[in-house]
Write a protein that holds these residues in place. Structure first.
Motif, mmCIF file in Angstrom:
data_model
loop_
_atom_site.group_PDB
_atom_site.id
_atom_site.type_symbol
_atom_site.label_atom_id
_atom_site.label_comp_id
_atom_site.label_asym_id
_atom_site.label_seq_id
_atom_site.Cartn_x
_atom_site.Cartn_y
_atom_site.Cartn_z
ATOM 1 N N ASN A 6 21.875 -109.293 25.596
ATOM 2 C CA ASN A 6 20.999 -108.942 27.186
ATOM 3 C C ASN A 6 22.429 -109.759 28.050
ATOM 4 O O ASN A 6 22.199 -111.116 28.306
ATOM 5 C CB ASN A 6 19.619 -109.737 27.686
ATOM 6 C CG ASN A 6 19.342 -109.100 28.613
ATOM 7 O OD1 ASN A 6 19.887 -108.814 29.395
ATOM 8 N ND2 ASN A 6 18.007 -108.870 28.882
ATOM 9 N N VAL A 7 22.731 -109.192 28.892
ATOM 10 C CA VAL A 7 23.437 -109.087 29.859
ATOM 11 C C VAL A 7 23.043 -110.619 31.272
ATOM 12 O O VAL A 7 24.180 -111.117 31.829
ATOM 13 C CB VAL A 7 24.958 -108.083 30.800
ATOM 14 C CG1 VAL A 7 23.380 -107.511 31.501
ATOM 15 C CG2 VAL A 7 25.605 -108.890 31.139
ATOM 16 N N LYS A 8 21.841 -110.401 31.396
ATOM 17 C CA LYS A 8 21.482 -111.290 31.784
ATOM 18 C C LYS A 8 20.839 -112.854 31.231
ATOM 19 O O LYS A 8 20.198 -113.375 32.628
ATOM 20 C CB LYS A 8 20.157 -110.655 32.555
ATOM 21 C CG LYS A 8 20.488 -109.367 33.796
ATOM 22 C CD LYS A 8 19.000 -108.832 34.113
ATOM 23 C CE LYS A 8 19.301 -108.198 35.222
ATOM 24 N NZ LYS A 8 18.605 -107.813 36.295
ATOM 25 N N SER A 9 21.000 -112.749 30.741
ATOM 26 C CA SER A 9 21.062 -114.014 29.491
ATOM 27 C C SER A 9 22.347 -115.087 29.588
ATOM 28 O O SER A 9 23.038 -113.886 28.888
ATOM 29 C CB SER A 9 20.756 -114.113 28.286
ATOM 30 O OG SER A 9 20.403 -115.082 27.407
ATOM 31 N N ILE B 38 14.819 -111.648 26.395
ATOM 32 C CA ILE B 38 14.983 -112.897 26.842
ATOM 33 C C ILE B 38 13.826 -114.197 25.980
ATOM 34 O O ILE B 38 12.516 -113.530 26.390
ATOM 35 C CB ILE B 38 15.366 -112.952 28.312
ATOM 36 C CG1 ILE B 38 17.094 -112.303 28.414
ATOM 37 C CG2 ILE B 38 15.494 -114.915 28.454
ATOM 38 C CD1 ILE B 38 17.501 -112.235 29.658
ATOM 39 N N LEU B 39 13.936 -114.703 25.105
ATOM 40 C CA LEU B 39 12.406 -115.177 25.002
ATOM 41 C C LEU B 39 12.036 -116.496 25.584
ATOM 42 O O LEU B 39 12.593 -117.888 25.816
ATOM 43 C CB LEU B 39 12.058 -115.523 23.457
ATOM 44 C CG LEU B 39 12.139 -113.969 22.412
ATOM 45 C CD1 LEU B 39 12.911 -114.601 21.516
ATOM 46 C CD2 LEU B 39 11.871 -113.616 22.751
ATOM 47 N N GLY B 40 10.856 -116.788 25.929
ATOM 48 C CA GLY B 40 10.089 -118.203 26.254
ATOM 49 C C GLY B 40 9.764 -118.874 25.578
ATOM 50 O O GLY B 40 10.461 -118.722 24.509
ATOM 51 N N LYS B 41 8.904 -119.962 25.825
ATOM 52 C CA LYS B 41 8.497 -121.456 25.480
ATOM 53 C C LYS B 41 7.386 -120.366 23.768
ATOM 54 O O LYS B 41 6.561 -120.409 24.562
ATOM 55 C CB LYS B 41 7.893 -122.868 25.883
ATOM 56 C CG LYS B 41 6.782 -123.429 24.809
ATOM 57 C CD LYS B 41 7.802 -123.987 23.685
ATOM 58 C CE LYS B 41 6.966 -125.237 23.183
ATOM 59 N NZ LYS B 41 7.869 -126.224 22.690
ATOM 60 N N GLU B 42 7.023 -121.078 22.752
ATOM 61 C CA GLU B 42 6.094 -119.844 22.068
ATOM 62 C C GLU B 42 5.292 -121.210 21.429
ATOM 63 O O GLU B 42 5.098 -122.492 22.456
ATOM 64 C CB GLU B 42 6.701 -120.191 20.229
ATOM 65 C CG GLU B 42 7.343 -121.516 19.334
ATOM 66 C CD GLU B 42 8.575 -122.119 19.493
ATOM 67 O OE1 GLU B 42 8.699 -123.313 19.722
ATOM 68 O OE2 GLU B 42 9.201 -121.385 20.926
ATOM 69 N N HIS B 43 4.156 -120.917 21.407
ATOM 70 C CA HIS B 43 2.471 -121.209 21.312
ATOM 71 C C HIS B 43 2.072 -121.229 19.831
ATOM 72 O O HIS B 43 1.619 -119.766 19.885
ATOM 73 C CB HIS B 43 2.035 -121.207 22.467
ATOM 74 C CG HIS B 43 2.760 -121.662 23.713
ATOM 75 N ND1 HIS B 43 2.114 -123.163 24.159
ATOM 76 C CD2 HIS B 43 3.249 -120.895 24.890
ATOM 77 C CE1 HIS B 43 3.056 -122.766 25.116
ATOM 78 N NE2 HIS B 43 4.057 -121.686 25.532
#
Length: 560
Positions: free
Chosen positions: A35-38, A227-232
């Motif tokens: 992803n170009v925005k990463s 684009i991934l955030g924090k996993e729980h």
């Protein structure tokens, strides 16, 4: 084809082969989103590609060489500009960032802060205590004892009407076998269990998984552009383990102002992935937003609402750098205090944010800050002998009250504290029951009308009064009457209930009693040096003692 052209082609093919190997290794090891925005995409894909293109230049002074260098230099400037731009806008007023979180105002504390009416409603397990209890479980289980040097990462969840700290054990590579258990701790009772999965099931996918079992690598193999955030780590309504992973969208041109776009659920056993919009999240999911992300969004809101040049000491707001999670009505929330820009010791309000929906509400509530409350509690105890937990705001009959636990240097909770936010009334006791009752006593007598009070509680002694009294002699567990002095040694095996320490003639002395028995026993450090580390509440010991001048003097102490 000339020899020069053949050599150039050979070099080009070698460089291309090296590039493919390096690119595959980078993608497999770091699993960046395509992803170009990463920013990870630029570092992991564009940078190696630039290196390969440079290797294709045979003559740097040729038109091709000059064109490549100009393009790469322009690309570098473009990347550097947006990195710096994102960093600058993160720390300056920006409408795009501020609109990501819209903080609503609500003046009623009773609607948002947990109401406490009995000691069973006080949580006794915070994040730090959960790690300690989890490590005890791991050490006591031979199957997982090799993980005792790993600190599990806990999440607070709502599960079947109760609230728990939950954590998966860290993965270790054992052929195809994965983890078969997770830790579940009730935050109100402290009950800790190592929950085994069903037969022939194991937690295959996790953030520490190897090769294809790595959680992020598994997600990007199915959804490479996310684009991934924090996993729980959580449980669904049937007790099946899942990882909850938010996907992020960039709101400020290339790299700036990330917010949650969708939510992925990953079955930790089968690896099945489902994607939900924010409006369709299943009710059993509790943690979509990470605490750090919520705090960052609150900062964005404040920076835009009260920019430089318009602030005054009472309108330029900042969060207090103190926050905690709490549970209410099946939801998990995060609290943070609000102070003025000069970060004084007073809070003017607090903000509550729902970690599932991301909704935040602002509540005016003037009083002392969390750090000041922590220092007040610690100042009432011997210096440097105790550590305070996170400070939690609770609601006791409409009174904003800070609650915290105080631990000894070995991590055992010895005292509980309540501090009234508005008037600094402090109560520190060694039991939740005494703490709550004496708090009612102090508030109702010092501030009439603040809360209802039962006159039968007028004679409740304070902790200082209790500690100054000499315990009366009673019948200890499993012994005959010892009210009279005796040179005969007696033995007791039981579980320690209370402990006090002090010095006598320069020597360390321990005063303790046992569960179900008010008889106190005194032991000097010379009996057993292990007492410094192992004599804690809950320890099972065998003591030999004599009765000397009406006191039970321990002559030897052994630990089970």
């Amino acid at each position: 084809m000339t020899s020069y052209q053949k050599e150039y082609l050979r070099r080009l093919l070698i460089c291309f082969g090296i590039y493919l190997c390096v690119q595959f290794a980078i993608w497999y090891i770091f699993s960046p989103p395509i992803n170009v925005k990463s920013i990870e995409f630029w570092l992991c894909f564009i940078l190696p590609l630039s290196g390969f293109i440079i290797c294709t230049i045979s003559d740097i002074n040729s038109n091709y060489g000059q064109a490549v260098l100009i393009i790469l230099f322009a690309l570098l400037c473009f990347f550097a500009f947006h990195v710096v731009r994102s960093w600058v806008r993160n720390s300056s007023p920006n409408e795009t960032r501020a609109q990501i979180v819209k903080i609503q105002e609500d003046g009623s504390i009773s609607d948002v802060v947990p109401m406490i009416s009995s000691t069973s409603e006080f949580p006794i397990v915070d994040g730090e205590k959960a790690v300690s209890l989890g490590n005890q479980l791991i050490r006591s289980n031979p199957k997982y004892s090799h993980l005792q040097d790993k600190n599990p990462e806990f999440d607070l969840i709502s599960y079947k009407g109760n609230y728990y700290q939950i954590a998966p054990l860290e993965c270790t590579y054992k052929m195809s076998e994965g983890l078969t258990a997770y830790i579940l701790i009730n935050i109100y009772t402290g009950e800790s269990v190592l929950v085994e999965l069903k037969e022939n099931e194991y937690i295959r996918y996790s953030p520490q998984g190897y090769l294809e079992d790595d959680l992020i690598r598994h997600i990007h193999s199915k959804k490479p552009n996310r684009i991934l955030g924090k996993e729980h780590f959580e449980l669904d309504e049937n007790g099946n383990p899942f990882y909850i992973v938010p996907t992020l969208k960039v709101n400020d041109f290339l790299f700036g102002a990330e917010s949650i776009e969708t939510v992925l659920t990953v079955d930790a056993v089968t690896g099945k992935i489902k994607e939900y919009s924010l409006s369709d999240i299943p009710s059993w999911i509790d943690n979509v937003y990470d605490v750090k992300q919520i705090i960052t969004e609150i900062e964005w809101n404040f920076d835009y609402k009260y920019p430089y040049g318009r602030e005054t000491p009472i309108t330029k707001y900042a969060h207090s750098n103190q926050y905690f999670k709490f549970a209410k009505d099946g939801h998990i929330y995060v609290y943070t205090g609000v102070t003025t820009w000069n970060a004084d010791e007073k809070n003017i309000a607090f903000i509550i944010s729902d970690l599932r929906t991301g909704e935040s509400t602002y509540h005016s509530d003037y009083g002392i800050g969390e750090q000041w409350a922590k220092e007040l509690a610690l100042s009432s105890l011997p210096e440097n002998q105790y550590e305070a937990s996170q400070v939690m705001l609770v609601n006791i009959e409409g009174n904003s009250t800070y609650y915290l636990t105080l631990k000894n240097l070995m991590g055992q909770v010895e005292y509980y504290a309540l501090i009234n936010k508005a008037n600094d009334v402090l109560v520190v006791e060694d039991s939740l029951e005494d703490m709550l009752r004496i708090y009612y006593h102090k508030i109702s007598t010092q501030y009439p009308g603040a809360m209802e009070y039962d006159e039968s509680l007028e004679d409740i002694p304070t902790r200082d009064e209790v500690n100054n009294e000499i315990p009366e002699s009673t019948e200890p567990t499993s012994t005959e009457d010892v009210n009279e002095d005796s040179s005969e040694e007696k033995t007791i095996t039981s579980t320690v209930s209370k402990i006090y320490t002090g010095t006598l003639d320069g020597n360390t002395v321990f005063l303790f009693n046992f569960v179900g028995n008010d008889e106190f026993f005194s032991s000097s450090l010379g009996n057993n040096v292990e007492q410094l580390a192992r004599l804690v509440i809950g320890a099972k010991v065998t003591i030999t003692y004599k009765v000397i001048e009406g006191s039970n003097v321990v002559t030897s102490i052994k630990f089970e």
